[in-house]
Motif scaffolding. Structure first.
Motif, PDB file in Angstrom:
ATOM      1  N   VAL A  85       0.833  -1.208   0.000  1.00 18.84           N
ATOM      2  CA  VAL A  85       0.000   0.000   0.000  1.00 18.84           C
ATOM      3  C   VAL A  85       0.866   1.255   0.000  1.00 18.84           C
ATOM      4  CG1 VAL A  85      -1.653   1.316   1.390  1.00 18.84           C
ATOM      5  CG2 VAL A  85      -1.981  -1.128   1.047  1.00 18.84           C
ATOM      6  N   ILE A  86       1.900   1.286   0.830  1.00 20.93           N
ATOM      7  CA  ILE A  86       2.788   2.452   0.885  1.00 20.93           C
ATOM      8  C   ILE A  86       3.497   2.648  -0.442  1.00 20.93           C
ATOM      9  CG2 ILE A  86       4.898   3.352   1.949  1.00 20.93           C
ATOM     10  CD1 ILE A  86       3.959   1.999   4.556  1.00 20.93           C
ATOM     11  N   LEU A  87       4.003   1.576  -1.028  1.00 22.28           N
ATOM     12  CA  LEU A  87       4.703   1.678  -2.315  1.00 22.28           C
ATOM     13  C   LEU A  87       3.764   2.125  -3.420  1.00 22.28           C
ATOM     14  CD1 LEU A  87       7.450   1.288  -3.609  1.00 22.28           C
ATOM     15  CD2 LEU A  87       6.851  -1.084  -4.037  1.00 22.28           C
ATOM     16  N   PHE A  88       2.532   1.631  -3.413  1.00 25.09           N
ATOM     17  CA  PHE A  88       1.560   2.044  -4.429  1.00 25.09           C
ATOM     18  C   PHE A  88       1.209   3.525  -4.282  1.00 25.09           C
ATOM     19  CE2 PHE A  88      -2.758   2.443  -6.149  1.00 25.09           C
ATOM     20  CZ  PHE A  88      -2.510   2.020  -7.449  1.00 25.09           C
ATOM     21  N   ILE A  89       1.024   3.977  -3.051  1.00 23.73           N
ATOM     22  CA  ILE A  89       0.719   5.395  -2.826  1.00 23.73           C
ATOM     23  C   ILE A  89       1.882   6.272  -3.262  1.00 23.73           C
ATOM     24  CG2 ILE A  89       0.331   7.127  -1.016  1.00 23.73           C
ATOM     25  CD1 ILE A  89      -1.375   5.004   0.411  1.00 23.73           C
ATOM     26  N   LEU A  90       3.105   5.867  -2.926  1.00 27.92           N
ATOM     27  CA  LEU A  90       4.271   6.634  -3.359  1.00 27.92           C
ATOM     28  C   LEU A  90       4.396   6.650  -4.875  1.00 27.92           C
ATOM     29  CD1 LEU A  90       6.965   5.599  -0.732  1.00 27.92           C
ATOM     30  CD2 LEU A  90       5.906   7.838  -1.014  1.00 27.92           C
ATOM     31  N   TRP A  91       4.075   5.534  -5.514  1.00 28.26           N
ATOM     32  CA  TRP A  91       4.145   5.489  -6.973  1.00 28.26           C
ATOM     33  C   TRP A  91       3.100   6.416  -7.587  1.00 28.26           C
ATOM     34  CZ3 TRP A  91       0.628   3.607 -10.659  1.00 28.26           C
ATOM     35  CH2 TRP A  91       1.114   3.606 -11.953  1.00 28.26           C
ATOM     36  N   ALA A 115      12.801   5.212 -21.887  1.00 26.51           N
ATOM     37  CA  ALA A 115      11.702   6.040 -21.393  1.00 26.51           C
ATOM     38  C   ALA A 115      10.686   5.185 -20.633  1.00 26.51           C
ATOM     39  CB  ALA A 115      11.024   6.750 -22.545  1.00 26.51           C
ATOM     40  N   GLY A 116      10.381   5.586 -19.411  1.00 27.92           N
ATOM     41  CA  GLY A 116       9.369   4.917 -18.615  1.00 27.92           C
ATOM     42  C   GLY A 116       9.823   3.650 -17.923  1.00 27.92           C
ATOM     43  N   LEU A 117      11.107   3.327 -17.978  1.00 23.70           N
ATOM     44  CA  LEU A 117      11.579   2.083 -17.379  1.00 23.70           C
ATOM     45  C   LEU A 117      11.424   2.095 -15.859  1.00 23.70           C
ATOM     46  CD1 LEU A 117      12.882  -0.682 -17.846  1.00 23.70           C
ATOM     47  CD2 LEU A 117      15.100   0.421 -17.573  1.00 23.70           C
ATOM     48  N   SER A 118      11.660   3.229 -15.229  1.00 28.04           N
ATOM     49  CA  SER A 118      11.533   3.270 -13.770  1.00 28.04           C
ATOM     50  C   SER A 118      10.090   3.037 -13.333  1.00 28.04           C
ATOM     51  CB  SER A 118      12.059   4.596 -13.226  1.00 28.04           C
ATOM     52  OG  SER A 118      11.358   5.678 -13.789  1.00 28.04           O
ATOM     53  N   ASN A 119       9.129   3.553 -14.103  1.00 24.09           N
ATOM     54  CA  ASN A 119       7.715   3.287 -13.808  1.00 24.09           C
ATOM     55  C   ASN A 119       7.399   1.806 -13.913  1.00 24.09           C
ATOM     56  OD1 ASN A 119       6.863   5.871 -13.269  1.00 24.09           O
ATOM     57  ND2 ASN A 119       6.319   6.288 -15.387  1.00 24.09           N
ATOM     58  N   ILE A 120       7.871   1.201 -14.971  1.00 28.85           N
ATOM     59  CA  ILE A 120       7.597  -0.221 -15.209  1.00 28.85           C
ATOM     60  C   ILE A 120       8.221  -1.083 -14.127  1.00 28.85           C
ATOM     61  CG2 ILE A 120       8.027  -2.137 -16.808  1.00 28.85           C
ATOM     62  CD1 ILE A 120       7.869  -0.017 -19.075  1.00 28.85           C
ATOM     63  N   ILE A 121       9.431  -0.752 -13.713  1.00 26.70           N
ATOM     64  CA  ILE A 121      10.108  -1.555 -12.697  1.00 26.70           C
ATOM     65  C   ILE A 121       9.394  -1.440 -11.355  1.00 26.70           C
ATOM     66  CG2 ILE A 121      12.244  -1.775 -11.374  1.00 26.70           C
ATOM     67  CD1 ILE A 121      13.750  -1.175 -13.945  1.00 26.70           C
ATOM     68  N   LEU A 150       6.220  -0.885 -10.933  1.00 28.53           N
ATOM     69  CA  LEU A 150       4.996  -1.679 -11.075  1.00 28.53           C
ATOM     70  C   LEU A 150       5.285  -3.178 -10.993  1.00 28.53           C
ATOM     71  CD1 LEU A 150       3.029   0.287 -13.801  1.00 28.53           C
ATOM     72  CD2 LEU A 150       2.498   0.061 -11.377  1.00 28.53           C
ATOM     73  N   VAL A 151       6.400  -3.626 -11.564  1.00 26.84           N
ATOM     74  CA  VAL A 151       6.773  -5.040 -11.482  1.00 26.84           C
ATOM     75  C   VAL A 151       7.087  -5.421 -10.039  1.00 26.84           C
ATOM     76  CG1 VAL A 151       8.572  -6.683 -12.150  1.00 26.84           C
ATOM     77  CG2 VAL A 151       7.539  -5.224 -13.869  1.00 26.84           C
ATOM     78  N   ILE A 152       7.742  -4.536  -9.305  1.00 28.83           N
ATOM     79  CA  ILE A 152       8.033  -4.817  -7.896  1.00 28.83           C
ATOM     80  C   ILE A 152       6.741  -4.897  -7.090  1.00 28.83           C
ATOM     81  CG2 ILE A 152       9.072  -3.853  -5.809  1.00 28.83           C
ATOM     82  CD1 ILE A 152      11.370  -2.854  -7.577  1.00 28.83           C
TER      83      ILE A 152
END
Length: 102
Positions: free
Chosen positions: A7-13, A82-88, A90-92
């Motif tokens: 939940v914390i990681l999702f909110i931070l994302w 481009a966008g790799l940090s977002n994808i990673i 989300l994968v985590i």
């Protein structure tokens, strides 16, 4: 405990990477490395992912550590996709959700 991390990681994302139309949260730049700004949101995500790696079982720790390394490289601009940090991130998050059921 792992549900709280998810939940914390999702909110931070959501607050750090995804922009919400009605909410304006400043993106505070702490420092720059290689002319890439490192923000407060990225440091907070790094801390939460490190916390999650400590809780995961041993085989999943190795996978999460590699993903963390790839995420850090993409944030610093060494892996310039481009966008790799977002994808990673989300994968985590997806990996943490899967680890609940294992």
């Amino acid at each position: 405990m792992i549900i709280a991390i998810i939940v914390i990681l999702f909110i931070l994302w959501i607050l750090g990477y995804a922009s919400l139309a009605g909410i304006s949260i400043p993106n505070i730049t702490l420092f720059t490395i290689n002319s890439h700004a490192v923000t407060l949101w990225e440091i907070l995500i790094l801390v939460v992912i490190g916390w999650a790696i400590g809780i995961l079982p041993r085989p999943l720790q190795a996978i999460a550590s590699v993903l963390l390394l790839l995420w850090v490289l993409s944030v610093l601009g060494i892996l310039a996709i481009a966008g790799l940090s977002n994808i990673i991130v989300l994968v985590i998050i997806a990996g943490l959700i899967v680890s609940i059921f294992l």
